[in-house]
Design a protein around this motif. Structure first.
Motif, PDB file in Angstrom:
ATOM      1  N   ALA A   6      12.646   1.350 -10.177  1.00  0.00           N
ATOM      2  CA  ALA A   6      12.045   2.692 -10.375  1.00  0.00           C
ATOM      3  C   ALA A   6      11.704   2.735 -11.857  1.00  0.00           C
ATOM      4  CB  ALA A   6      13.025   3.791  -9.993  1.00  0.00           C
ATOM      5  N   TYR A  30      17.910  11.850  -7.234  1.00  0.00           N
ATOM      6  CA  TYR A  30      16.964  12.834  -6.684  1.00  0.00           C
ATOM      7  C   TYR A  30      16.954  12.837  -5.163  1.00  0.00           C
ATOM      8  CZ  TYR A  30      15.546  12.726 -11.500  1.00  0.00           C
ATOM      9  OH  TYR A  30      15.568  12.791 -12.873  1.00  0.00           O
ATOM     10  N   PHE A  31      17.705  11.924  -4.544  1.00  0.00           N
ATOM     11  CA  PHE A  31      17.714  11.803  -3.085  1.00  0.00           C
ATOM     12  C   PHE A  31      18.869  12.614  -2.485  1.00  0.00           C
ATOM     13  CE2 PHE A  31      16.034   7.128  -3.542  1.00  0.00           C
ATOM     14  CZ  PHE A  31      14.786   7.604  -3.909  1.00  0.00           C
ATOM     15  N   VAL A  72      11.406  10.822 -16.530  1.00  0.00           N
ATOM     16  CA  VAL A  72      12.077  10.653 -17.829  1.00  0.00           C
ATOM     17  C   VAL A  72      12.667   9.251 -17.959  1.00  0.00           C
ATOM     18  CG1 VAL A  72      14.005  11.465 -19.255  1.00  0.00           C
ATOM     19  CG2 VAL A  72      12.718  13.077 -17.831  1.00  0.00           C
ATOM     20  N   ILE A 125       7.195   4.366  -7.230  1.00  0.00           N
ATOM     21  CA  ILE A 125       6.402   4.990  -6.159  1.00  0.00           C
ATOM     22  C   ILE A 125       5.163   5.695  -6.710  1.00  0.00           C
ATOM     23  CG2 ILE A 125       7.544   7.261  -6.174  1.00  0.00           C
ATOM     24  CD1 ILE A 125       7.506   7.095  -3.097  1.00  0.00           C
ATOM     25  N   ASP A 126       5.188   6.047  -7.980  1.00  0.00           N
ATOM     26  CA  ASP A 126       4.139   6.892  -8.563  1.00  0.00           C
ATOM     27  C   ASP A 126       3.086   6.026  -9.268  1.00  0.00           C
ATOM     28  OD1 ASP A 126       2.637   8.627 -10.046  1.00  0.00           O
ATOM     29  OD2 ASP A 126       4.320   9.642 -11.018  1.00  0.00           O
ATOM     30  N   ARG A 153      17.528   2.764 -22.732  1.00  0.00           N
ATOM     31  CA  ARG A 153      18.296   3.881 -22.139  1.00  0.00           C
ATOM     32  C   ARG A 153      19.588   3.301 -21.535  1.00  0.00           C
ATOM     33  NH1 ARG A 153      16.151   7.800 -17.252  1.00  0.00           N
ATOM     34  NH2 ARG A 153      17.627   9.476 -17.615  1.00  0.00           N
ATOM     35  N   THR A 164       9.014  10.315  -0.269  1.00  0.00           N
ATOM     36  CA  THR A 164       9.725   9.683  -1.402  1.00  0.00           C
ATOM     37  C   THR A 164      11.240   9.650  -1.257  1.00  0.00           C
ATOM     38  OG1 THR A 164      10.080  11.761  -2.603  1.00  0.00           O
ATOM     39  CG2 THR A 164       7.981  10.651  -2.981  1.00  0.00           C
ATOM     40  N   THR A 191      10.282  13.036 -11.267  1.00  0.00           N
ATOM     41  CA  THR A 191      10.754  13.157 -12.653  1.00  0.00           C
ATOM     42  C   THR A 191      10.743  11.769 -13.254  1.00  0.00           C
ATOM     43  OG1 THR A 191      12.104  15.017 -12.016  1.00  0.00           O
ATOM     44  CG2 THR A 191      12.730  13.907 -14.053  1.00  0.00           C
TER      45      THR A 191
HETATM   46  C1  LIG Z   1      13.973   9.333 -13.970  1.00  0.00           C
HETATM   47  S1  LIG Z   1      12.903   7.988 -13.629  1.00  0.00           S
HETATM   48  C2  LIG Z   1      13.977   6.613 -13.964  1.00  0.00           C
HETATM   49  C3  LIG Z   1      13.319   5.563 -14.815  1.00  0.00           C
HETATM   50  C4  LIG Z   1      14.219   4.412 -15.241  1.00  0.00           C
HETATM   51  N1  LIG Z   1      14.766   3.709 -14.118  1.00  0.00           N
HETATM   52  C5  LIG Z   1      15.331   4.903 -16.138  1.00  0.00           C
HETATM   53  O1  LIG Z   1      16.492   4.950 -15.725  1.00  0.00           O
HETATM   54  O2  LIG Z   1      15.035   5.277 -17.290  1.00  0.00           O
HETATM   55  C6  LIG Z   1      12.867   8.029 -11.834  1.00  0.00           C
HETATM   56  C7  LIG Z   1      11.667   7.286 -11.259  1.00  0.00           C
HETATM   57  O3  LIG Z   1      11.902   7.069  -9.865  1.00  0.00           O
HETATM   58  C8  LIG Z   1      10.654   7.090  -9.220  1.00  0.00           C
HETATM   59  N2  LIG Z   1      10.869   7.274  -7.760  1.00  0.00           N
HETATM   60  C9  LIG Z   1      11.202   8.401  -7.103  1.00  0.00           C
HETATM   61  N3  LIG Z   1      11.308   8.159  -5.784  1.00  0.00           N
HETATM   62  C10 LIG Z   1      11.052   6.837  -5.616  1.00  0.00           C
HETATM   63  C11 LIG Z   1      11.012   5.978  -4.487  1.00  0.00           C
HETATM   64  N4  LIG Z   1      11.267   6.433  -3.251  1.00  0.00           N
HETATM   65  N5  LIG Z   1      10.698   4.674  -4.676  1.00  0.00           N
HETATM   66  C12 LIG Z   1      10.437   4.205  -5.924  1.00  0.00           C
HETATM   67  N6  LIG Z   1      10.455   4.969  -7.037  1.00  0.00           N
HETATM   68  C13 LIG Z   1      10.768   6.266  -6.886  1.00  0.00           C
HETATM   69  C14 LIG Z   1       9.912   8.217  -9.894  1.00  0.00           C
HETATM   70  O4  LIG Z   1       8.518   8.128  -9.717  1.00  0.00           O
HETATM   71  C15 LIG Z   1      10.367   8.047 -11.354  1.00  0.00           C
HETATM   72  O5  LIG Z   1       9.425   7.327 -12.100  1.00  0.00           O
END
Ligand SMILES: C[S@@+](CC[C@H](N)C(=O)[O-])C[C@H]1O[C@@H](n2cnc3c(N)ncnc32)[C@H](O)[C@@H]1O
Length: 287
Positions: free
Chosen positions: A121, A232-233, A84, A154-155, A89, A29, A82
């Protein structure tokens, strides 16, 4: 040591187990887990490890290592991401989108041109549905046009939830009542559920997609929302993610990013800010 740790034998979750899980998650991820996340990983995965009948995380690690396609690996990704999110937003993005971009995009759509928006995402769907609602507020007939929102994550678990388009009361309570009444219908089965209108669903397509994998798109996007995921990266993965986004952005496209993010790496030289956490190409000729 937490109480739940105490119920496990010593060494049931070692540093090596944590490192292995963190490494697999990172490979899959791009998400980076620092040492300080060891307890979180334990809390989120220990029930699963028990349900699988393992007394030690090392057996679980073997299982998720064995194949990229095990349901356990998918579960691990769902559990450690995560998700959230909320409707509207960072509301300034939706105001900017509606007031500055949408009139032009709708003119193009009305002329029969293609308009594409990507929520890259999307988590449980609040972000892409907010975009859809903003579009439908200005153009209730939007579904007639070649105007589409692609929403990916991704999820697969959150994508499935998003596809359902049903939300509990707390998730919708901050949506302004006139908008809520127009685009969300209280469920008739007595549960405090709100369903996204058919109109809004029609213009959003959901898919599972890793934004770090080679992107499968034929065309580019006029607007990309890539918000609250690169946080998160690690630094290197972030730079890769921004280059991916850049490749998918139309020459006159718009990118919105999360409030605590900034574009970094080589993509940063190619983009310039044109609003609060909003970017466009610095040199449109390059696109
Ligand atoms: C905190 S949420 C953000 C949701 C929305 N974009 C917002 O700002 O409210 C982060 C999302 O990124 C997704 N995510 C994490 N790594 C990813 C990746 N490599 N490719 C696509 N989505 C990813 C997670 O599954 C999660 O649902």
């Amino acid at each position: 040591m937490t109480l739940s740790h105490a119920a496990w034998a010593d060494g049931a979750f070692s540093d090596a187990d944590f490192s292995a899980i963190a490494e697999i998650l990172h490979q899959e991820t791009g998400i980076f887990l620092g040492e300080n996340k060891k307890n979180l990983v334990f809390r989120r995965l220990s029930n699963k490890v028990r349900d699988l009948g393992f007394a030690h995380f090392r057996d679980y690690v073997e299982r998720i290592r064995s194949s990229a396609h095990t349901p356990e690996r998918q579960h691990m990704i769902s559990t450690l991401t995560t998700n959230v999110t909320s409707f509207y937003r960072e509301p300034h993005h939706f105001k900017d989108f509606s007031e500055r971009l949408l009139p032009g995009l709708l003119n193009r759509a009305r002329r029969g041109e293609r308009v594409r928006i990507w929520s890259s995402a999307c988590s449980t769907g609040e972000e892409p549905y907010t975009i859809a609602i903003e579009i439908l507020r200005l153009a209730p007939e939007a579904a007639k046009y070649d105007l589409k929102i692609l929403a990916t994550d991704i999820d697969p678990a959150v994508v499935a939830t998003a596809q359902k388009g049903e939300y509990l009361w707390p998730a919708v309570q901050d949506i302004a009542p006139p908008i809520r009444h127009r685009f969300l219908t209280p469920s008739t089965n007595g549960a405090p559920l709100y369903e996204i209108s058919e109109q809004a669903r029609k213009i959003v397509t959901f898919r599972t997609l890793n934004l770090l994998a080679p992107l499968p798109f034929k065309g580019v996007f006029d607007v990309i929302f890539c918000r609250n995921v690169t946080i998160y990266f690690d630094q290197q993965t972030r730079a890769r993610a921004w280059m991916q986004i850049l490749k998918a952005l139309a020459g006159d496209g718009q990118l919105y990013i999360g409030h605590s993010e900034r574009v970094s790496g080589p993509a940063a030289d190619k983009l310039k800010t044109n609003g609060l956490t909003a970017y466009c190409l610095a040199d449109k000729a390059e696109a």
